[in-house]
Design an enzyme around this catalytic site. Structure first.
Site, short mmCIF file in Angstrom:
data_model
loop_
_atom_site.label_atom_id
_atom_site.label_comp_id
_atom_site.label_asym_id
_atom_site.label_seq_id
_atom_site.Cartn_x
_atom_site.Cartn_y
_atom_site.Cartn_z
N ASN A 13 -0.06 6.08 -11.53
CA ASN A 13 -0.31 4.82 -11.00
C ASN A 13 -0.55 4.91 -9.51
O ASN A 13 0.31 5.13 -8.81
CB ASN A 13 0.57 3.78 -11.20
CG ASN A 13 0.19 2.37 -10.44
OD1 ASN A 13 -0.99 2.19 -10.16
ND2 ASN A 13 1.01 1.44 -10.47
N LYS A 15 -2.17 3.09 -7.51
CA LYS A 15 -2.10 1.60 -6.76
C LYS A 15 -3.13 1.78 -5.82
O LYS A 15 -4.42 2.04 -5.98
CB LYS A 15 -0.78 1.54 -5.82
CG LYS A 15 0.39 1.94 -7.01
CD LYS A 15 1.71 1.48 -6.46
CE LYS A 15 2.74 1.85 -7.38
NZ LYS A 15 4.00 1.43 -6.84
N HIS A 99 1.86 -4.96 -14.05
CA HIS A 99 2.61 -4.42 -13.14
C HIS A 99 3.53 -5.13 -12.39
O HIS A 99 3.04 -6.35 -11.85
CB HIS A 99 1.75 -3.37 -12.45
CG HIS A 99 2.53 -2.37 -11.72
ND1 HIS A 99 3.26 -2.71 -10.29
CD2 HIS A 99 2.98 -1.16 -11.97
CE1 HIS A 99 3.88 -1.82 -9.66
NE2 HIS A 99 3.78 -0.64 -10.96
N GLU A 101 4.07 -5.31 -9.27
CA GLU A 101 3.29 -5.73 -8.05
C GLU A 101 2.11 -6.75 -8.55
O GLU A 101 1.97 -7.68 -7.37
CB GLU A 101 2.42 -4.53 -7.31
CG GLU A 101 3.68 -3.54 -6.84
CD GLU A 101 3.42 -2.00 -6.74
OE1 GLU A 101 2.26 -1.67 -6.87
OE2 GLU A 101 4.40 -1.17 -6.48
N GLU A 171 9.91 -0.73 -15.58
CA GLU A 171 10.20 -0.35 -14.25
C GLU A 171 10.85 -1.33 -13.58
O GLU A 171 10.31 -2.38 -13.22
CB GLU A 171 8.81 -0.22 -13.67
CG GLU A 171 7.55 0.54 -14.27
CD GLU A 171 6.38 0.76 -13.39
OE1 GLU A 171 6.26 2.20 -13.00
OE2 GLU A 171 5.81 -0.02 -12.97
N GLY A 177 9.25 2.60 -5.54
CA GLY A 177 9.07 2.86 -4.11
C GLY A 177 9.97 2.91 -3.14
O GLY A 177 9.79 2.75 -1.75
N SER A 217 10.51 5.61 -8.61
CA SER A 217 10.81 6.66 -7.69
C SER A 217 11.25 7.89 -8.79
O SER A 217 11.92 8.66 -8.42
CB SER A 217 11.90 6.43 -7.15
OG SER A 217 11.83 5.23 -6.22
P1 13P Z 1 6.95 4.73 -7.34
O1 13P Z 1 6.99 5.97 -8.30
O2 13P Z 1 6.36 4.95 -6.39
O3 13P Z 1 8.38 4.27 -7.34
O4 13P Z 1 6.15 3.82 -8.21
C1 13P Z 1 6.46 3.43 -9.48
C2 13P Z 1 5.45 2.47 -9.84
O5 13P Z 1 5.26 1.43 -9.56
C3 13P Z 1 4.59 3.26 -11.03
O6 13P Z 1 3.76 2.01 -11.78
#
Ligand code: 13P
Length: 260
Positions: A13, A15, A99, A101, A171, A177, A217
């Protein structure tokens, strides 16, 4: 008869990172690094403007391209949105739904997740539905309740026979992150809860066939220990997927997973 072979899936992903030029440069470096991969399915989720270029670049290779979001309607006066038909028209095969976010910053709810999942299945897009508890929900002992609710509303009103392509990504929001990965025990416990909720709603056979990915992560150093867990069927990777070398190392970790 649903296949119970759960091939590992490793997804990137990206983003809101990478222009089309940067995205195609990634693929040029990445393909040789995964040319011997047979252990995992690989899906990249770039930003919308990169989709046509990546679909073209990935043609004939065993890397699939997905969208990070979509609207559930086929068309309409919805400024700024992209429909499932538009995605399939350019050769996109997968879609991320719900997701955290999008839930946090763009008012995505369990109800819109359900509408999007129904729409993705109708349009033959492979859905990855994201679920996960926030830190305060975990601290208040509400993880099981939150995960069950997210899964049950996502699947509401969908005939289990149509759910064969469903993938769920667990997640935990506190792990995204932050560098704080869930321990293998925490991840396994959450995945088992999610699988049992799928079984309650759609039956044991479908639950055993559904792939549940871990995200939060994930890095080359921890991918193998997470992907080897009984109920973990791959990873959804953010930050560490932006670099071809580190993402290819995460893909390689799938080969350490026992067959199931
Ligand atoms: P990170 O791997 O940067 O923690 O992000 C995870 C994520 O949101 C994947 O969709």
């Amino acid at each position: 008869m649903i296949s119970t072979m759960r091939t590992p899936l490793i997804a990137a992903n990206w983003k809101m990172y990478k222009t089309p030029t940067e995205a195609t440069a990634f693929l040029t470096s990445f393909f040789p690094l995964v040319k011997n991969n047979t252990a995992a399915e690989i899906v990249l989720f770039p930003a919308m403007p990169c989709l046509p270029a990546l679909v073209d670049a990935a043609r004939g290779k065993s890397v699939f391209i997905g969208s990070q979001n979509m609207h559930w309607m086929q068309e309409g006066a919805y400024t700024g949105e992209t429909s499932p038909t538009m995605l399939t028209a350019i050769g996109v095969t997968h879609v991320l739904i719900g997701h955290s976010e999008r839930r946090q910053y763009f008012n995505e709810t369990d109800t819109t997740v359900n509408l999007k999942l129904k729409s993705a299945l109708e349009h033959d897009l492979f859905p990855i539905v994201c679920v996960g508890e926030r830190l305060e929900e975990r601290q208040h002992g509400r993880t099981a309740e939150v995960l069950r609710l997210q899964v049950s509303i996502a699947l509401e009103g969908i005939d289990p026979v149509r759910l064969g392509s469903l993938v769920v990504a667990y997640e935990p929001v506190w792990a995204i992150g932050t560098g704080k990965t869930a321990t293998p025990e925490t991840a396994e416990e959450a995945h088992t809860m999610i699988r049992s909720e799928i079984a309650r709603i759609a039956g044991q056979e479908l639950a055993q066939a559904t792939r549940i990915l871990y995200g939060g992560s994930v890095k080359p150093e921890n991918a193998a220990s997470l992907c080897c867990l009984k109920d973990v069927d791959g990873a959804l990777v953010g930050g560490a997927s932006l670099n071809p070398q580190s993402f290819s190392e995460i893909v390689a970790s799938a080969s350490e997973r026992p067959k199931r």
